[in-house]
Scaffold this active site. Structure first.
Site, PDB file in Angstrom:
ATOM      1  N   PRO A   1       0.825  -1.216   0.000  1.00 48.38           N
ATOM      2  CA  PRO A   1       0.000   0.000   0.000  1.00 48.38           C
ATOM      3  C   PRO A   1       0.857   1.263   0.000  1.00 48.38           C
ATOM      4  O   PRO A   1       0.936   1.999   0.988  1.00 48.38           O
ATOM      5  CB  PRO A   1      -0.806  -0.148   1.291  1.00 48.38           C
ATOM      6  CG  PRO A   1       0.120  -0.893   2.206  1.00 48.38           C
ATOM      7  CD  PRO A   1       0.885  -1.848   1.338  1.00 48.38           C
ATOM      8  N   LYS A   2       1.471   1.535  -1.139  1.00 43.91           N
ATOM      9  CA  LYS A   2       2.488   2.585  -1.211  1.00 43.91           C
ATOM     10  C   LYS A   2       1.942   3.875  -1.801  1.00 43.91           C
ATOM     11  O   LYS A   2       1.144   3.860  -2.738  1.00 43.91           O
ATOM     12  CB  LYS A   2       3.669   2.101  -2.053  1.00 43.91           C
ATOM     13  CG  LYS A   2       4.368   0.881  -1.479  1.00 43.91           C
ATOM     14  CD  LYS A   2       5.649   0.562  -2.234  1.00 43.91           C
ATOM     15  CE  LYS A   2       6.389  -0.600  -1.588  1.00 43.91           C
ATOM     16  NZ  LYS A   2       7.725  -0.804  -2.124  1.00 43.91           N
ATOM     17  N   LYS A   3       2.420   4.995  -1.237  1.00 42.83           N
ATOM     18  CA  LYS A   3       2.165   6.307  -1.814  1.00 42.83           C
ATOM     19  C   LYS A   3       3.370   7.194  -1.526  1.00 42.83           C
ATOM     20  O   LYS A   3       4.258   6.823  -0.738  1.00 42.83           O
ATOM     21  CB  LYS A   3       0.873   6.910  -1.275  1.00 42.83           C
ATOM     22  CG  LYS A   3       0.839   7.148   0.213  1.00 42.83           C
ATOM     23  CD  LYS A   3      -0.566   7.534   0.693  1.00 42.83           C
ATOM     24  CE  LYS A   3      -1.088   8.803   0.069  1.00 42.83           C
ATOM     25  NZ  LYS A   3      -2.402   9.219   0.648  1.00 42.83           N
TER      26      LYS A   3
END
Length: 245
Positions: free
Chosen positions: A114-116
Site C-alpha cells: 500500500p504505497k504512496k
C-alpha cells in the site's frame, strides 16, 4: 509491436517501463522499528476481515534502502499492525510512504504493497537514531531511539523482520467497480541479519488528512529495534478473494 508481444508486457510505458522486471535484492537494508500500544477501537475500524487483532499494537517502521537491484536508493516509512489469520500470527501492512516512483509502481502493481509518495528519512544525530516522515511540506511522524544501546539476538531480529505480512490488493475496472480485491500474504525467507540493537525510543505522530498515521495514536511505546540486513522479497500469494464471497 505484435499482439503477442503486448500480452507479454509487465508494465507500461511500452518503450520505458515504470520499473525493472527483476526480483529485488536489498543490500544493507536498515530498519528502525517502534512498536506501540494504541486505541483498540481505531484498529478494529482499519483491519479488514478475515484478519483479527489479538492486541492493540502497531509497529511504525522506517527502512533505509541504499542498494536495491533494479530500484537503486530510496527510503520508506509506514505502519503495520500485528494480526492473526486462521491461527497464524502476522502483520497487516496498513500504509507505506516512500520517495521512489519505481518502488511505488512496482510494489503496488506486482504485489499489493500500500504505497504512496512521502519523504521519510533515517539518520544518526549525535547519540540518537532519528526517523522522520514528511507528507508534502508537513511533518507527520518523528521517531527517536538511543543509538546501539543493547545488542539484540540475531534470531529475534530475524523473527521480527520475517513475520508473515498480509495486504489488500484492490484494483478497479473501467466501470469503477472492483476488478481485483484480494487479501494476499508474503513472507521474507532469504535474509541475513548483519547487526541488531534495542534501546529506549519515543514516537510522535501528527494529524494529517491524507497521511493519517495519528489516527492510531501512541498510548505507550512497547519496544524498539534497529536492524541492518541483506534480504530478498518473496512473491505474494492470494489467501482470500473478497469478490468470490
Amino acid at each position: 509491436m505484435h499482439a503477442h508481444d503486448v500480452a507479454q508486457l509487465f508494465t507500461t510505458p511500452l518503450d520505458a517501463p515504470a520499473f525493472a522486471p527483476t526480483r529485488y535484492r536489498f543490500t544493507d537494508r536498515e530498519y528502525l522499528n517502534i512498536t506501540y500500544r494504541t486505541d483498540p477501537e481505531a484498529l478494529r475500524r482499519l483491519v479488514p476481515e478475515p484478519l483479527s487483532v489479538p492486541e492493540p499494537l502497531v509497529r511504525f517502521e522506517i527502512m533505509r534502502m541504499p542498494d536495491v537491484s533494479g530500484l537503486g536508493d530510496y527510503t520508506e516509512a509506514g505502519q503495520v499492525i500485528p494480526v492473526a489469520y486462521e491461527g497464524e500470527h502476522g502483520e497487516f501492512n496498513l500504509a507505506m510512504y516512500l520517495d521512489s516512483v519505481p518502488a511505488i509502481s512496482s510494489g503496488r502493481e506486482l504485489s499489493a504493497y500500500p504505497k504512496k509518495a512521502g519523504s521519510p528519512r533515517l539518520y544518526v544525530d549525535s547519540d540518537t537514531l532519528v526517523g522522520t516522515l514528511d507528507y508534502g511540506s508537513l511533518r507527520v511522524a518523528t521517531a527517536t531511539m538511543g543509538y546501539k544501546h543493547h545488542p539484540m539476538d540475531p534470531a529475534e531480529a530475524r523473527a521480527e523482520i520475517c513475520v508473515p505480512t498480509f495486504m489488500v490488493k484492490a484494483v478497479p475496472g473501467y466501470d469503477g467497480r472492483p476488478r481485483i480485491c484480494e487479501l494476499v500474504r508474503t513472507r521474507i525467507t532469504d535474509i541475513t541479519v548483519k547487526s541488531a540493537f534495542r534501546g529506549p525510543a519515543r514516537l510522535e505522530l501528527f494529524a494529517h488528512a491524507l497521511a493519517p498515521l495519528a489516527d492510531l495514536p501512541v498510548r505507550e511505546v512497547v519496544a524498539a529495534s534497529h536492524i541492518l540486513t541483506d534480504l530478498t522479497l518473496s512473491p505474494a500469494e492470494v489467501v482470500h478473494d473478497y469478490l468470490a464471497h
